[in-house]
Design a protein around this motif. Structure first.
Motif, short mmCIF file in Angstrom:
data_model
loop_
_atom_site.label_atom_id
_atom_site.label_comp_id
_atom_site.label_asym_id
_atom_site.label_seq_id
_atom_site.Cartn_x
_atom_site.Cartn_y
_atom_site.Cartn_z
N ASP A 83 34.04 32.31 55.14
CA ASP A 83 34.87 33.52 55.07
C ASP A 83 36.31 33.08 54.80
N ILE A 84 36.83 33.45 53.61
CA ILE A 84 38.21 33.08 53.30
C ILE A 84 39.09 34.33 53.19
N GLY A 85 38.66 35.40 53.80
CA GLY A 85 39.49 36.60 53.83
C GLY A 85 39.40 37.47 52.61
N ILE A 86 38.37 37.29 51.77
CA ILE A 86 38.14 38.22 50.66
C ILE A 86 36.85 38.96 50.95
N ALA A 87 36.50 39.88 50.05
CA ALA A 87 35.37 40.77 50.33
C ALA A 87 34.06 40.02 50.53
N TYR A 88 33.84 38.94 49.79
CA TYR A 88 32.58 38.24 49.87
C TYR A 88 32.80 36.78 50.27
N PRO A 89 31.83 36.15 50.95
CA PRO A 89 32.04 34.77 51.36
C PRO A 89 32.07 33.79 50.18
N ILE A 117 36.64 25.87 61.58
CA ILE A 117 37.72 26.23 60.66
C ILE A 117 37.89 25.08 59.67
N ILE A 118 37.86 25.40 58.40
CA ILE A 118 38.04 24.33 57.41
C ILE A 118 39.22 24.63 56.49
N PHE A 119 39.81 23.56 56.00
CA PHE A 119 40.91 23.63 55.06
C PHE A 119 40.35 23.09 53.75
N ALA A 120 40.18 23.96 52.77
CA ALA A 120 39.47 23.57 51.55
C ALA A 120 40.23 24.04 50.32
N THR A 121 39.77 23.59 49.16
CA THR A 121 40.39 24.05 47.92
C THR A 121 39.39 24.85 47.10
N ILE A 122 39.89 25.78 46.31
CA ILE A 122 39.01 26.58 45.45
C ILE A 122 38.84 25.84 44.13
N THR A 123 37.59 25.57 43.76
CA THR A 123 37.38 24.83 42.50
C THR A 123 37.06 25.77 41.36
N ASN A 124 36.43 26.89 41.66
CA ASN A 124 35.94 27.73 40.59
C ASN A 124 35.85 29.18 41.06
N VAL A 125 36.32 30.09 40.22
CA VAL A 125 36.18 31.51 40.53
C VAL A 125 35.55 32.19 39.32
N ILE A 126 34.35 32.71 39.51
CA ILE A 126 33.72 33.44 38.40
C ILE A 126 33.95 34.93 38.62
N ARG A 127 33.59 35.38 39.79
CA ARG A 127 33.86 36.75 40.19
C ARG A 127 34.33 36.68 41.64
N LEU A 128 34.65 37.83 42.20
CA LEU A 128 35.03 37.86 43.61
C LEU A 128 33.84 37.43 44.47
N LYS A 129 32.63 37.61 43.93
CA LYS A 129 31.43 37.28 44.68
C LYS A 129 31.03 35.82 44.50
N ALA A 130 31.61 35.14 43.52
CA ALA A 130 31.21 33.75 43.24
C ALA A 130 32.43 32.86 43.25
N VAL A 131 32.82 32.42 44.45
CA VAL A 131 33.96 31.52 44.60
C VAL A 131 33.44 30.21 45.17
N PRO B 48 40.21 45.40 49.95
CA PRO B 48 38.87 45.47 49.40
C PRO B 48 37.86 44.72 50.27
N ARG B 49 36.72 45.33 50.53
CA ARG B 49 35.69 44.68 51.34
C ARG B 49 34.30 44.96 50.79
N GLU B 50 33.34 44.28 51.41
CA GLU B 50 31.96 44.35 50.96
C GLU B 50 31.45 45.79 51.02
N LEU B 51 30.73 46.22 49.98
CA LEU B 51 30.24 47.59 49.95
C LEU B 51 28.75 47.66 50.22
N HIS B 52 28.41 48.45 51.22
CA HIS B 52 27.02 48.77 51.51
C HIS B 52 26.88 50.27 51.54
N PRO B 53 25.83 50.87 51.06
CA PRO B 53 24.65 50.27 50.43
C PRO B 53 24.95 49.68 49.05
N ARG B 54 24.16 48.71 48.69
CA ARG B 54 24.41 47.93 47.48
C ARG B 54 24.44 48.75 46.21
N PHE B 55 23.60 49.80 46.16
CA PHE B 55 23.51 50.53 44.88
C PHE B 55 24.79 51.29 44.54
#
Lengths: 224, 233
Positions: A83-89, A117-131, B48-55
């Motif tokens: 968890d880095i404080g964005i919508a998705y892990p 707690i970890i201190f890390a670097t971001i290598t790649n961002v494709i979408r908000l869901k894929a970090v 912005p945060r995770e949205l449920h339900p997914r659809f």
């Protein structure tokens, strides 16, 4: 000929900043017809022909190269979710997590466990869901238990200061270890709880007053 | 009997006294309080945060979700707490009226939640809610093309009036309530509802009045957002 319309230092969303095609919309602005309009609440910065609005508040947007603080949220088969404080892990793969050899089927919690707690670097961002995260780099490590606080990500540059001047000052005056992530999280560890509290307050003070001038002197006085 | 004097002594084209502030809820990403007369609206932005339900997720942009709620003690007769047909409608139209100005393309697959609470009501709550929500979104630093300003205009008796109170809405000879939301920069309507009877000419007159009211509110909103940085010196 283009003209700057506003005289304000702080602009608000929807405010017309400039007219004419001589100016170019950069960050925090957009063009509508001939006019350049602010989209965020922030400080107006004009650099030559470019018009920028530096946001004063706002959510964190991950980008490659950022160093961030995160907490382990989930341990999977091939790595960790952080968890880095964005919508998705964000994902931390086994390969990027440690230089040690991890045997097949090993218990990954031995390396990073839940809520570490970890201190890390971001290598790649494709979408908000894929970090993607990595632990390879200078100073990147698992942080021991300490005080983890959330600050506004837009204020991080002010907390760090020019070449780290502000954060070094706080570290020196409060005798605390402090790590600041660009995602708006700060980790503090001091010898006593009072020291930690002082550092915490100092960071919160910068967050609240970071846009004002004469911040360094102000903070020096506060820390004395 | 003609409507000659307003219940609270205001002029027919006069707006109630307003006040606003931002950053009132520390745990929310952005928040605001907007008061017009006795009507108070509080808005909090999360995400912005995770949205449920997914659809419900949209892969190209974020989703705005509004929730309007009147607390049980906000009106003179106790309101049954929780969601109702009316609050669901208002949540929906509030979202629809703010959505056109938001730019959520940077936050795909996420939701931005806006919670609007009405702790005290005296007509015009949805308009106060929209104003508060718009302030809270700006406070949260969500990219917006413009703010959204809302005011209710209408007809009480035979007069076109601005910013009706509850007494006027319940006026014996029938009243018309027209909540209007618009973007102040180019005057585009994002909400226009009508409850009651009104002639074409009177409606036009009412909309001119709404523009005037919105300009007044917009000045206050601009000032509120700027002052939120000044006072912390």
């Amino acid at each position: 000929m283009g003209t700057i319309i506003t005289k304000d230092r702080i602009v608000i969303p929807g405010q017309v900043i400039a007219e004419g095609m001589d100016y170019l919309p950069a960050k925090g602005t957009f063009r509508e017809g001939e006019s350049i309009i602010a989209t965020v609440l922030g400080l107006l910065r004009i650099e030559g022909r470019l018009i920028n609005v530096v946001p004063l508040r706002g959510p964190y947007l991950p980008k490659a190269g950022d160093v961030v603080i995160g907490t382990i949220e989930e341990i999977g088969f091939g790595g960790w979710q952080v968890d880095i404080g964005i919508a998705y892990p964000a994902n931390l793969s086994m390969k990027e997590a440690t230089k040690e050899f991890i045997e097949r089927g090993a218990d990954l919690a031995r390396y990073y466990n839940f809520n570490d707690i970890i201190f890390a670097t971001i290598t790649n961002v494709i979408r908000l869901k894929a970090v993607d995260l990595s632990m390879n780099g200078q100073g990147l490590r698992k942080l021991p238990p300490g005080r983890l606080i959330d600050v506004d990500p837009t204020k991080i540059p002010r907390i760090i200061g020019k070449q780290g001047s502000m954060i070094s000052m706080i570290k020196e005056k409060t005798k605390c270890q402090i790590v600041v992530g660009q995602n708006g999280k700060a980790w503090i560890k001091g010898e006593t709880a009072e020291d930690e509290l002082k550092a915490d307050q100092a960071i919160r003070k910068i967050e609240a007053e970071g846009h004002n001038e004469g911040l360094t002197e102000h903070m020096e006085k506060f820390l004395e | 009997m003609a409507y000659t004097k307003r219940f609270d002594g205001r002029g027919f084209e006069e707006i109630r006294k307003m006040s606003a502030e931002v950053g009132i809820i520390s745990r929310a990403k952005g928040s605001a309080r907007f008061q017009i007369g006795d009507t108070i609206a509080i808005a909090a932005v999360h995400g912005p945060r995770e949205l449920h339900p997914r659809f419900l997720r949209k892969p190209d942009k974020g989703v705005l979700r509004c929730d309007y709620d009147m607390v049980s003690f906000s009106v003179s007769e106790r309101k049954r707490p929780g969601s109702s047909r009316r609050s669901m409608e208002i949540s929906h139209v509030t979202g629809k009226s703010i959505e056109p100005v938001l730019d959520l393309s940077k936050y795909p697959n996420t939701v931005i939640d806006v919670f609007i609470t009405i702790p005290q009501a005296n007509a015009g709550t949805r308009c106060a809610g929209i104003c508060a929500a718009s302030l809270a979104l700006a406070d949260a630093g969500i990219p917006m093309k413009d703010l959204v300003v809302a005011i209710s205009v209408g007809k009480a008796g035979d007069k076109v009036v601005m910013d009706l109170t509850k007494e006027e809405e319940d006026h014996a000879e029938g009243a018309t309530d027209i909540p209007v939301a618009m973007t102040p920069r180019n005057g585009e309507y994002t909400l226009l509802q009508l409850d009651g009877d009104i002639s074409k000419d009177e409606l036009k007159e009412a909309l001119v009045l709404a523009k005037k009211g919105c300009d007044e509110i917009y000045t206050l909103m601009q000032k509120t957002l700027r002052d939120s940085f000044k006072e912390k010196k």
